[in-house]
Write a protein that holds these residues in place. Structure first.
Motif, PDB file in Angstrom:
ATOM      1  N   ASP A 151       4.965 -11.303  -1.927  1.00 35.95           N
ATOM      2  CA  ASP A 151       4.374 -12.579  -2.234  1.00 35.95           C
ATOM      3  C   ASP A 151       4.466 -12.877  -3.672  1.00 35.95           C
ATOM      4  OD1 ASP A 151       2.447 -11.037  -3.319  1.00 35.95           O
ATOM      5  OD2 ASP A 151       0.776 -11.855  -1.988  1.00 35.95           O
ATOM      6  N   GLY A 152       5.105 -12.054  -4.600  1.00 37.12           N
ATOM      7  CA  GLY A 152       5.195 -12.220  -6.022  1.00 37.12           C
ATOM      8  C   GLY A 152       3.999 -11.613  -6.902  1.00 37.12           C
ATOM      9  N   THR A 153       2.857 -11.348  -6.200  1.00 40.18           N
ATOM     10  CA  THR A 153       2.018 -10.830  -6.971  1.00 40.18           C
ATOM     11  C   THR A 153       2.372  -9.753  -7.872  1.00 40.18           C
ATOM     12  OG1 THR A 153       0.378 -11.574  -5.155  1.00 40.18           O
ATOM     13  CG2 THR A 153      -0.418  -9.977  -6.954  1.00 40.18           C
ATOM     14  N   ILE A 154       2.058  -9.576  -9.288  1.00 44.14           N
ATOM     15  CA  ILE A 154       2.242  -8.652 -10.094  1.00 44.14           C
ATOM     16  C   ILE A 154       1.258  -7.683 -10.438  1.00 44.14           C
ATOM     17  CG2 ILE A 154       3.607  -7.956 -12.586  1.00 44.14           C
ATOM     18  CD1 ILE A 154       4.471 -10.847 -12.439  1.00 44.14           C
ATOM     19  N   TYR A 155       1.485  -6.434 -10.327  1.00 43.09           N
ATOM     20  CA  TYR A 155       0.665  -5.244 -10.453  1.00 43.09           C
ATOM     21  C   TYR A 155       0.678  -4.626 -11.652  1.00 43.09           C
ATOM     22  CZ  TYR A 155      -1.570  -6.855  -5.879  1.00 43.09           C
ATOM     23  OH  TYR A 155      -1.913  -7.386  -4.848  1.00 43.09           O
ATOM     24  N   LEU A 179       4.513  -3.384 -10.344  1.00 41.99           N
ATOM     25  CA  LEU A 179       4.821  -3.342  -8.998  1.00 41.99           C
ATOM     26  C   LEU A 179       4.617  -4.596  -8.677  1.00 41.99           C
ATOM     27  CD1 LEU A 179       5.445  -1.694  -6.457  1.00 41.99           C
ATOM     28  CD2 LEU A 179       2.956  -1.270  -6.172  1.00 41.99           C
ATOM     29  N   VAL A 180       5.570  -5.280  -8.029  1.00 43.15           N
ATOM     30  CA  VAL A 180       5.749  -6.559  -7.526  1.00 43.15           C
ATOM     31  C   VAL A 180       5.619  -6.646  -6.042  1.00 43.15           C
ATOM     32  CG1 VAL A 180       6.893  -8.981  -7.847  1.00 43.15           C
ATOM     33  CG2 VAL A 180       6.915  -7.369  -9.659  1.00 43.15           C
ATOM     34  N   ASP A 181       4.905  -7.167  -5.458  1.00 46.60           N
ATOM     35  CA  ASP A 181       4.502  -7.461  -4.101  1.00 46.60           C
ATOM     36  C   ASP A 181       5.526  -8.453  -3.552  1.00 46.60           C
ATOM     37  OD1 ASP A 181       3.826  -7.249  -1.421  1.00 46.60           O
ATOM     38  OD2 ASP A 181       1.972  -7.546  -1.679  1.00 46.60           O
ATOM     39  N   GLU A 215       0.840  -1.165  -0.005  1.00 48.82           N
ATOM     40  CA  GLU A 215       0.050   0.059   0.120  1.00 48.82           C
ATOM     41  C   GLU A 215       0.903   1.296  -0.111  1.00 48.82           C
ATOM     42  OE1 GLU A 215      -3.276   0.064  -0.680  1.00 48.82           O
ATOM     43  OE2 GLU A 215      -3.066  -2.015  -0.789  1.00 48.82           O
ATOM     44  N   GLY A 216       1.696   1.223   0.908  1.00 52.14           N
ATOM     45  CA  GLY A 216       2.997   2.401   0.864  1.00 52.14           C
ATOM     46  C   GLY A 216       3.361   2.641  -0.616  1.00 52.14           C
ATOM     47  N   SER A 217       3.661   1.429  -1.189  1.00 52.54           N
ATOM     48  CA  SER A 217       4.664   1.451  -2.130  1.00 52.54           C
ATOM     49  C   SER A 217       3.475   2.237  -3.546  1.00 52.54           C
ATOM     50  CB  SER A 217       4.909   0.280  -2.806  1.00 52.54           C
ATOM     51  OG  SER A 217       6.069  -0.141  -1.763  1.00 52.54           O
ATOM     52  N   PHE A 218       2.466   1.661  -3.451  1.00 52.66           N
ATOM     53  CA  PHE A 218       1.296   2.050  -4.625  1.00 52.66           C
ATOM     54  C   PHE A 218       1.154   3.535  -4.206  1.00 52.66           C
ATOM     55  CE2 PHE A 218      -3.134   2.786  -5.622  1.00 52.66           C
ATOM     56  CZ  PHE A 218      -3.205   2.519  -6.908  1.00 52.66           C
TER      57      PHE A 218
END
Length: 227
Positions: A112-116, A108-110, A77-80
């Protein structure tokens, strides 16, 4: 155990193994757009014109490279939020004098590996000096001693490289810390010789692993830095 049972067990092990490999290699990109309104489009076009001398109706890019970063912010959230708004926040006076356009990245890659996907892949983001007009940006959440980049992020970045290389004529994959190696290169367009910032992300170890896993794609080597 007789021969038929052995064969049955072997076949089933192979089927399960193939399923596991298939699942692990399957990724999806989650769209989570930042604010990309008329103001941001205008600021992006102005940046492209003022910094690179490129005048276009829209700030469209022709991706030739992928640039990897870390956010140095511990949470998704902070990164976004750091990229969300069109204009720079007050805590970025270091680059505000160049342009009021906020920093942005395509992916943006979290942890846990989720790619946004935060913005259209064919629109210029502001994430690397001198090369934004031709670079896709990939930010990774974290990168501090408390929140180092994870194995899940590494694997997601490798998958993303392969995915993007199928769509675009990608020539280079680089870490943000390597951007100044392109000074004097045909892709380098920054007009201000004094506009540079020191970068260390996403780390040499991370980039070595990405390159080792994608060496069969035959990307070009990063140019030697001009002294």
């Amino acid at each position: 155990m007789n021969r038929k049972i052995k064969i049955w067990v072997f076949v089933n092990i192979m089927v399960i193994s193939n399923l596991l490999v298939s699942c692990s290699s399957t990724k999806k990109i989650v769209d989570r757009p930042i604010v990309f309104n008329e103001q941001r489009m205008q600021l992006t076009s102005e940046y492209m014109k003022n910094r690179y001398g490129l005048e276009r109706e829209q700030p469209i890019i022709d991706p030739k490279m992928i640039v990897f970063h870390w956010t140095a912010i511990p949470t998704l959230e902070g990164s976004f939020d750091a990229f969300k708004e069109p204009t720079l926040p007050n805590w970025r006076p270091d680059i505000n004098s160049v342009s009021g356009l906020n920093v942005s990245t395509h992916f943006l890659v979290d942890q846990d590996g989720t790619i946004y996907r935060l913005m259209p892949e064919n629109i210029m983001g502001r994430h690397v000096i001198g090369l934004n007009h031709t670079a896709l940006g990939v930010e990774n959440v974290g990168g501090t001693s408390e929140t180092p980049l994870t194995e899940a992020q590494l694997q997601a970045n490798i998958w993303l490289v392969r995915h993007l290389a199928k769509k675009y004529d990608i020539e280079y994959v680089i870490g943000h810390y390597e951007y100044t190696h392109f000074e004097g290169h045909p892709l380098w367009l920054e007009v201000d010789n004094s506009y540079r910032t020191l970068k260390t992300d996403p780390g040499n170890d991370f980039m070595e692993k990405v390159r080792a896993a994608t060496q069969n794609l035959n990307f070009k080597s990063v140019p030697k830095k001009i002294k």
